[in-house]
Design an enzyme around this catalytic site. Structure first.
Site, PDB file in Angstrom:
ATOM      1  N   TYR A  31       0.749  -0.902   0.254  1.00  0.00           N
ATOM      2  CA  TYR A  31      -0.052  -0.063   0.040  1.00  0.00           C
ATOM      3  C   TYR A  31       1.067   1.231  -0.412  1.00  0.00           C
ATOM      4  O   TYR A  31       1.927   1.402  -0.241  1.00  0.00           O
ATOM      5  CB  TYR A  31      -0.788  -0.382   1.229  1.00  0.00           C
ATOM      6  CG  TYR A  31      -0.397   0.644   2.599  1.00  0.00           C
ATOM      7  CD1 TYR A  31      -0.168   2.180   3.223  1.00  0.00           C
ATOM      8  CD2 TYR A  31       0.215  -0.673   3.171  1.00  0.00           C
ATOM      9  CE1 TYR A  31      -0.393   2.032   4.040  1.00  0.00           C
ATOM     10  CE2 TYR A  31       0.442  -0.441   4.620  1.00  0.00           C
ATOM     11  CZ  TYR A  31       0.925   0.859   4.970  1.00  0.00           C
ATOM     12  OH  TYR A  31       1.519   1.319   6.293  1.00  0.00           O
ATOM     13  N   ARG A  50       8.753   3.966  -4.723  1.00  0.00           N
ATOM     14  CA  ARG A  50       8.852   2.267  -3.725  1.00  0.00           C
ATOM     15  C   ARG A  50       7.533   1.988  -3.936  1.00  0.00           C
ATOM     16  O   ARG A  50       8.131   0.439  -3.626  1.00  0.00           O
ATOM     17  CB  ARG A  50       8.123   3.415  -2.177  1.00  0.00           C
ATOM     18  CG  ARG A  50       8.697   2.517  -1.083  1.00  0.00           C
ATOM     19  CD  ARG A  50       8.219   3.584   0.355  1.00  0.00           C
ATOM     20  NE  ARG A  50       6.762   4.136   0.264  1.00  0.00           N
ATOM     21  CZ  ARG A  50       6.807   5.294   1.074  1.00  0.00           C
ATOM     22  NH1 ARG A  50       7.540   5.279   1.998  1.00  0.00           N
ATOM     23  NH2 ARG A  50       5.637   5.889   1.839  1.00  0.00           N
ATOM     24  N   ARG A  99      -6.644 -20.817  -2.254  1.00  0.00           N
ATOM     25  CA  ARG A  99      -5.271 -20.751  -0.775  1.00  0.00           C
ATOM     26  C   ARG A  99      -4.700 -21.621  -1.058  1.00  0.00           C
ATOM     27  O   ARG A  99      -4.664 -22.775  -0.737  1.00  0.00           O
ATOM     28  CB  ARG A  99      -6.167 -20.033   0.554  1.00  0.00           C
ATOM     29  CG  ARG A  99      -5.386 -20.125   1.386  1.00  0.00           C
ATOM     30  CD  ARG A  99      -6.341 -20.117   2.593  1.00  0.00           C
ATOM     31  NE  ARG A  99      -5.485 -20.036   4.336  1.00  0.00           N
ATOM     32  CZ  ARG A  99      -4.470 -20.216   4.934  1.00  0.00           C
ATOM     33  NH1 ARG A  99      -3.753 -21.607   4.362  1.00  0.00           N
ATOM     34  NH2 ARG A  99      -3.651 -19.533   5.131  1.00  0.00           N
ATOM     35  N   HIS A 101       0.065 -21.171  -0.055  1.00  0.00           N
ATOM     36  CA  HIS A 101       1.050 -20.832   0.161  1.00  0.00           C
ATOM     37  C   HIS A 101       2.167 -19.858  -1.135  1.00  0.00           C
ATOM     38  O   HIS A 101       2.263 -19.047  -0.880  1.00  0.00           O
ATOM     39  CB  HIS A 101       1.990 -21.123   1.910  1.00  0.00           C
ATOM     40  CG  HIS A 101       1.981 -20.658   2.556  1.00  0.00           C
ATOM     41  ND1 HIS A 101       0.355 -21.006   2.983  1.00  0.00           N
ATOM     42  CD2 HIS A 101       1.811 -20.575   4.134  1.00  0.00           C
ATOM     43  CE1 HIS A 101      -0.245 -21.755   3.999  1.00  0.00           C
ATOM     44  NE2 HIS A 101       0.995 -20.832   4.891  1.00  0.00           N
ATOM     45  N   LYS A 148       5.991  -1.574   2.563  1.00  0.00           N
ATOM     46  CA  LYS A 148       4.817  -1.207   2.810  1.00  0.00           C
ATOM     47  C   LYS A 148       3.998  -2.307   2.375  1.00  0.00           C
ATOM     48  O   LYS A 148       3.268  -2.090   1.398  1.00  0.00           O
ATOM     49  CB  LYS A 148       5.088   0.197   1.849  1.00  0.00           C
ATOM     50  CG  LYS A 148       4.302   1.294   3.098  1.00  0.00           C
ATOM     51  CD  LYS A 148       4.013   2.262   2.426  1.00  0.00           C
ATOM     52  CE  LYS A 148       3.043   3.428   3.622  1.00  0.00           C
ATOM     53  NZ  LYS A 148       3.564   3.661   4.836  1.00  0.00           N
ATOM     54  N   GLU A 180      12.443   3.103  14.362  1.00  0.00           N
ATOM     55  CA  GLU A 180      11.231   3.826  13.654  1.00  0.00           C
ATOM     56  C   GLU A 180      10.533   3.960  14.125  1.00  0.00           C
ATOM     57  O   GLU A 180      10.654   2.394  15.109  1.00  0.00           O
ATOM     58  CB  GLU A 180      11.090   3.659  11.565  1.00  0.00           C
ATOM     59  CG  GLU A 180      10.612   2.412  11.728  1.00  0.00           C
ATOM     60  CD  GLU A 180      10.618   1.989  10.572  1.00  0.00           C
ATOM     61  OE1 GLU A 180      10.465   3.040   9.307  1.00  0.00           O
ATOM     62  OE2 GLU A 180      10.557   1.065   9.873  1.00  0.00           O
TER      63      GLU A 180
END
Length: 281
Positions: A31, A50, A99, A101, A148, A180
């Site tokens: 995101y 990014r 579903r 992995h 992110k 951070e």
């Protein structure tokens, strides 16, 4: 509100996410949040850069999202937000698949969602004026904080711990080093040198962090990208966080102890003024 979903502009309330989307199942997703100041987006290219970085490292089928910049501008216009502050939220997942992995074969089409919303900066402005309280917490996150991703459970728990202790932010400590915040980068001033953790896989390369370092360079403020050790933090004359919504916000107390004289310091004030000049251009 009008949003953008998988190539179409549509009412936000009409958007449905499939339950077998890997973003929903595994947080297999990225995101970005971009600030819109009246009249312009703030550094959208840096945010997309990014996002592309994360897409490459997650091996998404789409690795260049530069086409979203005109989409975002269109959303601002369609939602009549051109003359006010707003936030842009971009969310991309690997897509839908049974579903399992391992990555699906063949690659599914990524799920792409973009929305915009009005943003009231007044509460953040008060915090920037008075400063905030923060706490430190052990860094229990995974080792790819440079991406992110939406897997923010550790950040949520740490920020909740801060809230329960009357603080606005929690600063992660890894191996005795302050890294951070839960939703911000962290800076300290030692002997008039603005210091922040060096870029690595353990911190997010913040756009505001980058901007503040550029401001320092242009303003002849000395900087150092080096570790901020927990056992030396009491020597800092100023502490601050930087971020898309927080901009430059001083920390006036850490773990209940005043930072400096307990008020926003001159370096933070100078950076705030320079940042305000930059965003009002």
């Amino acid at each position: 509100m009008i949003a953008y979903f998988d190539g179409r502009f549509m009412p936000k309330d009409d958007i449905c996410i499939r339950p077998d989307d890997r973003g929903f199942l595994f947080s297999d997703s990225l995101y970005e949040v971009i600030r819109y100041y009246p009249g312009r987006l703030f550094r959208p290219e840096a945010h997309i850069r990014r996002l592309n970085h994360g897409a490459r490292h997650l091996a998404l089928s789409c690795k260049d999202f530069s086409f979203l910049i005109p989409v975002v501008r269109d959303l601002i216009s369609q939602n009549h937000l051109e003359s006010q502050d707003a936030l842009v939220y971009i969310h991309v997942t690997r897509g839908c698949a049974p579903r399992n992995h391992p990555f699906p074969v063949p690659d599914p089409e990524p799920t792409l969602y973009v929305c915009v919303s009005p943003f009231d900066p007044s509460a953040r402005e008060r915090s920037r004026h008075t400063g905030i309280h923060a706490i430190t917490v052990p860094d229990i996150r995974w080792s790819r904080c440079d991406m992110k991703t939406t897997g923010l459970t550790a950040n949520v728990l740490a920020n909740q711990q801060a809230a329960e202790n009357g603080a606005a932010e929690a600063i992660f400590v890894r191996d005795g080093v302050l890294m951070e915040g839960t939703h911000s980068n962290f800076m300290a001033v030692f002997d008039n040198i603005v210091t922040t953790a060096p870029l690595s896989n353990y911190i997010l390369g913040g756009i505001t962090r980058e901007t503040v370092l550029e401001i320092c360079q242009k303003s002849d403020i000395l900087t150092s990208e080096s570790p901020i050790y927990e056992n030396r933090i009491h020597l800092a004359s100023e502490l601050m966080i930087t971020g898309t919504t927080t901009e430059v916000t001083p920390i006036v107390a850490l773990n209940g102890r005043p930072v400096g004289n307990g008020k926003p310091g001159p370096t933070a004030r100078a950076l705030q003024a320079a940042y305000a000049d930059l965003t009002s251009l």
